[in-house]
Design a protein around this motif. Sequence first.
Motif, PDB file in Angstrom:
ATOM      1  N   ALA A  71       0.845  -1.189   0.000  1.00  0.00           N
ATOM      2  CA  ALA A  71       0.000   0.000   0.000  1.00  0.00           C
ATOM      3  C   ALA A  71       0.879   1.237   0.000  1.00  0.00           C
ATOM      4  N   ARG A  72       0.298   2.348  -0.397  1.00  0.00           N
ATOM      5  CA  ARG A  72       0.970   3.630  -0.214  1.00  0.00           C
ATOM      6  C   ARG A  72       0.650   4.096   1.196  1.00  0.00           C
ATOM      7  N   VAL A  73       1.665   4.518   1.930  1.00  0.00           N
ATOM      8  CA  VAL A  73       1.525   4.877   3.339  1.00  0.00           C
ATOM      9  C   VAL A  73       1.767   6.370   3.505  1.00  0.00           C
ATOM     10  N   LYS A  74       0.863   7.030   4.233  1.00  0.00           N
ATOM     11  CA  LYS A  74       1.056   8.446   4.531  1.00  0.00           C
ATOM     12  C   LYS A  74       0.718   8.686   5.993  1.00  0.00           C
ATOM     13  N   LEU A  95      -2.843   7.740  10.224  1.00  0.00           N
ATOM     14  CA  LEU A  95      -2.202   7.183   9.040  1.00  0.00           C
ATOM     15  C   LEU A  95      -3.253   6.971   7.965  1.00  0.00           C
ATOM     16  N   THR A  96      -2.874   7.166   6.713  1.00  0.00           N
ATOM     17  CA  THR A  96      -3.766   6.882   5.590  1.00  0.00           C
ATOM     18  C   THR A  96      -3.070   5.892   4.669  1.00  0.00           C
ATOM     19  N   LEU A  97      -3.741   4.782   4.387  1.00  0.00           N
ATOM     20  CA  LEU A  97      -3.243   3.783   3.441  1.00  0.00           C
ATOM     21  C   LEU A  97      -4.040   3.907   2.158  1.00  0.00           C
ATOM     22  N   THR A  98      -3.377   3.728   1.032  1.00  0.00           N
ATOM     23  CA  THR A  98      -4.073   3.656  -0.249  1.00  0.00           C
ATOM     24  C   THR A  98      -3.790   2.273  -0.806  1.00  0.00           C
ATOM     25  N   VAL A  99      -4.849   1.488  -0.987  1.00  0.00           N
ATOM     26  CA  VAL A  99      -4.704   0.096  -1.406  1.00  0.00           C
ATOM     27  C   VAL A  99      -5.429  -0.139  -2.723  1.00  0.00           C
ATOM     28  N   SER A 100      -5.048  -1.203  -3.383  1.00  0.00           N
ATOM     29  CA  SER A 100      -5.698  -1.579  -4.637  1.00  0.00           C
ATOM     30  C   SER A 100      -7.023  -2.279  -4.340  1.00  0.00           C
ATOM     31  N   PRO A 127      -7.850   0.135  11.000  1.00  0.00           N
ATOM     32  CA  PRO A 127      -8.630   1.005  10.111  1.00  0.00           C
ATOM     33  C   PRO A 127      -9.913   1.468  10.794  1.00  0.00           C
ATOM     34  N   SER A 128     -10.344   2.680  10.458  1.00  0.00           N
ATOM     35  CA  SER A 128     -11.608   3.186  10.991  1.00  0.00           C
ATOM     36  C   SER A 128     -12.581   3.561   9.877  1.00  0.00           C
ATOM     37  N   ALA A 129     -12.072   3.761   8.664  1.00  0.00           N
ATOM     38  CA  ALA A 129     -12.951   4.104   7.540  1.00  0.00           C
ATOM     39  C   ALA A 129     -12.279   3.686   6.237  1.00  0.00           C
ATOM     40  N   ILE A 130     -13.097   3.257   5.281  1.00  0.00           N
ATOM     41  CA  ILE A 130     -12.616   2.882   3.950  1.00  0.00           C
ATOM     42  C   ILE A 130     -13.449   3.660   2.939  1.00  0.00           C
ATOM     43  N   GLN A 131     -12.770   4.327   2.008  1.00  0.00           N
ATOM     44  CA  GLN A 131     -13.469   5.112   1.000  1.00  0.00           C
ATOM     45  C   GLN A 131     -12.943   4.760  -0.383  1.00  0.00           C
ATOM     46  N   ARG A 132     -13.847   4.567  -1.305  1.00  0.00           N
ATOM     47  CA  ARG A 132     -13.484   4.275  -2.691  1.00  0.00           C
ATOM     48  C   ARG A 132     -13.107   5.564  -3.396  1.00  0.00           C
ATOM     49  N   LEU A 133     -12.027   5.505  -4.165  1.00  0.00           N
ATOM     50  CA  LEU A 133     -11.591   6.644  -4.958  1.00  0.00           C
ATOM     51  C   LEU A 133     -11.523   6.215  -6.421  1.00  0.00           C
ATOM     52  N   ASP A 134     -11.968   7.078  -7.295  1.00  0.00           N
ATOM     53  CA  ASP A 134     -11.809   6.845  -8.729  1.00  0.00           C
ATOM     54  C   ASP A 134     -10.755   7.810  -9.221  1.00  0.00           C
ATOM     55  N   GLN A 143      -8.945   4.349  -0.156  1.00  0.00           N
ATOM     56  CA  GLN A 143      -8.233   5.098   0.863  1.00  0.00           C
ATOM     57  C   GLN A 143      -8.739   4.603   2.213  1.00  0.00           C
ATOM     58  N   VAL A 144      -7.808   4.171   3.077  1.00  0.00           N
ATOM     59  CA  VAL A 144      -8.148   3.589   4.364  1.00  0.00           C
ATOM     60  C   VAL A 144      -7.576   4.479   5.466  1.00  0.00           C
ATOM     61  N   VAL A 145      -8.453   5.055   6.283  1.00  0.00           N
ATOM     62  CA  VAL A 145      -8.019   5.882   7.404  1.00  0.00           C
ATOM     63  C   VAL A 145      -7.771   4.964   8.589  1.00  0.00           C
ATOM     64  N   CYS A 146      -6.605   5.127   9.229  1.00  0.00           N
ATOM     65  CA  CYS A 146      -6.223   4.250  10.335  1.00  0.00           C
ATOM     66  C   CYS A 146      -5.804   5.062  11.547  1.00  0.00           C
ATOM     67  N   HIS A 147      -5.903   4.427  12.707  1.00  0.00           N
ATOM     68  CA  HIS A 147      -5.483   5.030  13.967  1.00  0.00           C
ATOM     69  C   HIS A 147      -4.522   4.079  14.673  1.00  0.00           C
ATOM     70  N   LEU A 148      -3.612   4.643  15.443  1.00  0.00           N
ATOM     71  CA  LEU A 148      -2.701   3.818  16.227  1.00  0.00           C
ATOM     72  C   LEU A 148      -3.495   2.922  17.155  1.00  0.00           C
TER      73      LEU A 148
END
Length: 154
Positions: A71-74, A95-100, A127-134, A143-148
């Motif tokens: 994933a892309r990690v930010k 943290l925000t992950l971007t996954v396929s 993860p706390s939220a998953i959002q589809r991006l086009d 895009q997956v929003v994550c918390h420690l």
Amino acid sequence: MLNYWNGRNNSQLTLTRQLGPRLLARYPSQQNCTAPDCGWDEFTQSAKKTGCPVCHGKGRIAGWTDYYFRARVKWNAAVQLAFAQPTSGIEMGDLTLTVSPYDKELMERVLNLDDAYIEVDGKQIRPSAIQRLDVPTVGEEYQVVCHLYNPGED
């Protein structure tokens, strides 16, 4: 390594999926006991052998399933001094992950199981939220929003 996707680097997407950071998703799993005359009885919803020394009369053995993915990690800073902001409509976590799209089901599994987590840079996150991006000219990603997360606390 690509930090973003656009029309010009579209041909390198396959290469990015192979070279991106490798992350570990861990989620609890249960298997039937392998001891003779033991296991899980679906009808009674209990162990077949209550005195089993392997599963201690539970019929199932708890374990962990590990799955590696890319994933892309930010990491999101408390103060963000850049023009690029998170996608509108999604909260900002640690943290925000971007996954396929191939890893969307895995992210949903980790999100829905209580003890599941992801290891990134030696830290545990959930993860706390998953959002589809086009993404134009590239396609779909998530895009997956994550918390420690500390596995010992809740």
